[in-house]
Design a protein around this motif. Structure first.
Motif, PDB file in Angstrom:
ATOM      1  N   THR A  93      -3.412 -17.679 -68.204  1.00 21.63           N
ATOM      2  CA  THR A  93      -4.550 -17.436 -67.361  1.00 21.63           C
ATOM      3  C   THR A  93      -4.913 -18.620 -66.909  1.00 21.63           C
ATOM      4  O   THR A  93      -5.318 -19.136 -67.594  1.00 21.63           O
ATOM      5  CB  THR A  93      -5.323 -16.083 -67.707  1.00 21.63           C
ATOM      6  N   LEU A  94      -5.410 -18.921 -65.399  1.00 24.76           N
ATOM      7  CA  LEU A  94      -5.400 -19.763 -64.949  1.00 24.76           C
ATOM      8  C   LEU A  94      -7.196 -19.270 -65.031  1.00 24.76           C
ATOM      9  O   LEU A  94      -7.754 -18.694 -64.011  1.00 24.76           O
ATOM     10  CB  LEU A  94      -5.459 -20.574 -64.002  1.00 24.76           C
ATOM     11  N   SER A  96     -10.929 -18.855 -62.943  1.00 27.96           N
ATOM     12  CA  SER A  96     -11.342 -19.482 -61.119  1.00 27.96           C
ATOM     13  C   SER A  96     -11.593 -21.126 -60.661  1.00 27.96           C
ATOM     14  O   SER A  96     -11.501 -20.816 -59.822  1.00 27.96           O
ATOM     15  CB  SER A  96     -13.448 -18.403 -61.261  1.00 27.96           C
ATOM     16  N   LEU A  97     -12.337 -21.564 -62.314  1.00 29.99           N
ATOM     17  CA  LEU A  97     -12.458 -22.874 -61.493  1.00 29.99           C
ATOM     18  C   LEU A  97     -11.278 -23.728 -61.648  1.00 29.99           C
ATOM     19  O   LEU A  97     -11.426 -24.589 -60.662  1.00 29.99           O
ATOM     20  CB  LEU A  97     -13.271 -23.071 -63.430  1.00 29.99           C
ATOM     21  N   ASP A  98     -10.197 -23.602 -62.314  1.00 29.54           N
ATOM     22  CA  ASP A  98      -8.836 -23.831 -61.531  1.00 29.54           C
ATOM     23  C   ASP A  98      -8.310 -23.695 -60.811  1.00 29.54           C
ATOM     24  O   ASP A  98      -7.892 -24.607 -59.914  1.00 29.54           O
ATOM     25  CB  ASP A  98      -7.928 -23.647 -62.808  1.00 29.54           C
ATOM     26  N   TYR A  99      -8.698 -22.015 -60.495  1.00 33.90           N
ATOM     27  CA  TYR A  99      -8.404 -22.468 -58.781  1.00 33.90           C
ATOM     28  C   TYR A  99      -9.136 -22.912 -57.808  1.00 33.90           C
ATOM     29  O   TYR A  99      -8.437 -23.336 -56.764  1.00 33.90           O
ATOM     30  CB  TYR A  99      -7.852 -20.614 -58.423  1.00 33.90           C
ATOM     31  N   ASP A 100     -10.154 -22.774 -57.771  1.00 34.38           N
ATOM     32  CA  ASP A 100     -11.007 -23.337 -56.830  1.00 34.38           C
ATOM     33  C   ASP A 100     -11.163 -24.708 -56.702  1.00 34.38           C
ATOM     34  O   ASP A 100     -10.995 -25.208 -55.557  1.00 34.38           O
ATOM     35  CB  ASP A 100     -12.480 -23.311 -57.865  1.00 34.38           C
ATOM     36  N   LEU A 101     -10.385 -25.466 -57.998  1.00 33.00           N
ATOM     37  CA  LEU A 101      -9.640 -27.036 -58.100  1.00 33.00           C
ATOM     38  C   LEU A 101      -9.060 -27.022 -56.736  1.00 33.00           C
ATOM     39  O   LEU A 101      -8.514 -27.877 -55.599  1.00 33.00           O
ATOM     40  CB  LEU A 101      -9.884 -27.697 -58.770  1.00 33.00           C
ATOM     41  N   ILE A 102      -7.605 -25.975 -57.566  1.00 34.34           N
ATOM     42  CA  ILE A 102      -6.839 -26.269 -56.214  1.00 34.34           C
ATOM     43  C   ILE A 102      -7.728 -25.943 -54.533  1.00 34.34           C
ATOM     44  O   ILE A 102      -6.828 -26.790 -53.578  1.00 34.34           O
ATOM     45  CB  ILE A 102      -6.065 -25.213 -55.963  1.00 34.34           C
ATOM     46  N   ARG A 103      -8.030 -24.722 -54.997  1.00 34.21           N
ATOM     47  CA  ARG A 103      -8.474 -24.047 -53.256  1.00 34.21           C
ATOM     48  C   ARG A 103      -9.171 -25.619 -52.437  1.00 34.21           C
ATOM     49  O   ARG A 103      -8.781 -26.357 -50.971  1.00 34.21           O
ATOM     50  CB  ARG A 103      -9.630 -23.297 -53.067  1.00 34.21           C
ATOM     51  N   LEU A 150       0.915 -17.448 -56.621  1.00 36.73           N
ATOM     52  CA  LEU A 150       0.998 -18.945 -56.978  1.00 36.73           C
ATOM     53  C   LEU A 150       0.605 -19.460 -56.292  1.00 36.73           C
ATOM     54  O   LEU A 150       0.288 -19.550 -55.019  1.00 36.73           O
ATOM     55  CB  LEU A 150       2.765 -20.117 -57.092  1.00 36.73           C
ATOM     56  N   PRO A 151      -0.715 -20.697 -56.369  1.00 37.03           N
ATOM     57  CA  PRO A 151      -1.167 -21.539 -55.084  1.00 37.03           C
ATOM     58  C   PRO A 151      -0.580 -21.669 -54.540  1.00 37.03           C
ATOM     59  O   PRO A 151      -1.338 -22.546 -53.328  1.00 37.03           O
ATOM     60  CB  PRO A 151      -2.393 -22.203 -56.311  1.00 37.03           C
TER      61      PRO A 151
END
Length: 152
Positions: A93-94, A96-103, A150-151
């Protein structure tokens, strides 16, 4: 209006001036080791080949110094981050900060004129190249996980 009258130079004046100029050169010599008083050096033109050779030398010195310090360049750090992202085990599980970094990374690329779709395709190709299909069975047929996208 008052005007100043100048008298013309005589032979005696000219010989006296020559004598003073000669005395300046012999009695009052400048110190060769004096400090340089020129603050801004004039730009001297040099052949383009010399400029390019100097640039090659600066680049070689910089690269040698980077190698000696074992310091990565920004491109190498970016590639390491992209590789880490592409090879991440997506069953974890990633946050929200991980996904924020990708975004944020994708937004930065888009702001600099790159296509968001093409950036995602590039990351997909990197993941396909680096992660064995056995380790990603859901992605071989369907590039997106049904539960979580996936992102890229």
């Amino acid at each position: 209006m008052m005007t100043k009258l100048r008298r013309s130079l005589t032979k005696d004046d000219l010989s006296r001036i020559a004598e003073m100029d000669a005395a300046c050169g012999t009695l009052f010599q400048r110190d060769a080791d004096r400090p340089d008083n020129v603050f801004v050096k004039p730009r001297r033109r040099q052949p383009i080949e010399v400029s390019r050779a100097q640039q090659r030398m600066r680049t070689a010195r910089w690269r040698s110094e980077m190698d000696r310090r074992k310091a990565p360049t920004a491109a190498e750090v970016g590639m390491a981050l992209a590789t880490a992202l592409a090879t991440t085990d997506w069953s974890d599980t990633l946050t929200s900060l991980d996904y924020d970094l990708i975004r944020r990374a994708l937004s930065d690329l888009e702001a600099r004129g790159f296509s968001n779709v093409e950036a995602r395709r590039t990351m997909r190709r990197l993941r396909d190249r680096m992660v064995d299909p056995v380790d990603r069975p859901d992605e071989v047929t369907e590039p997106y996980d049904n539960k979580r996208k996936l992102p890229f």
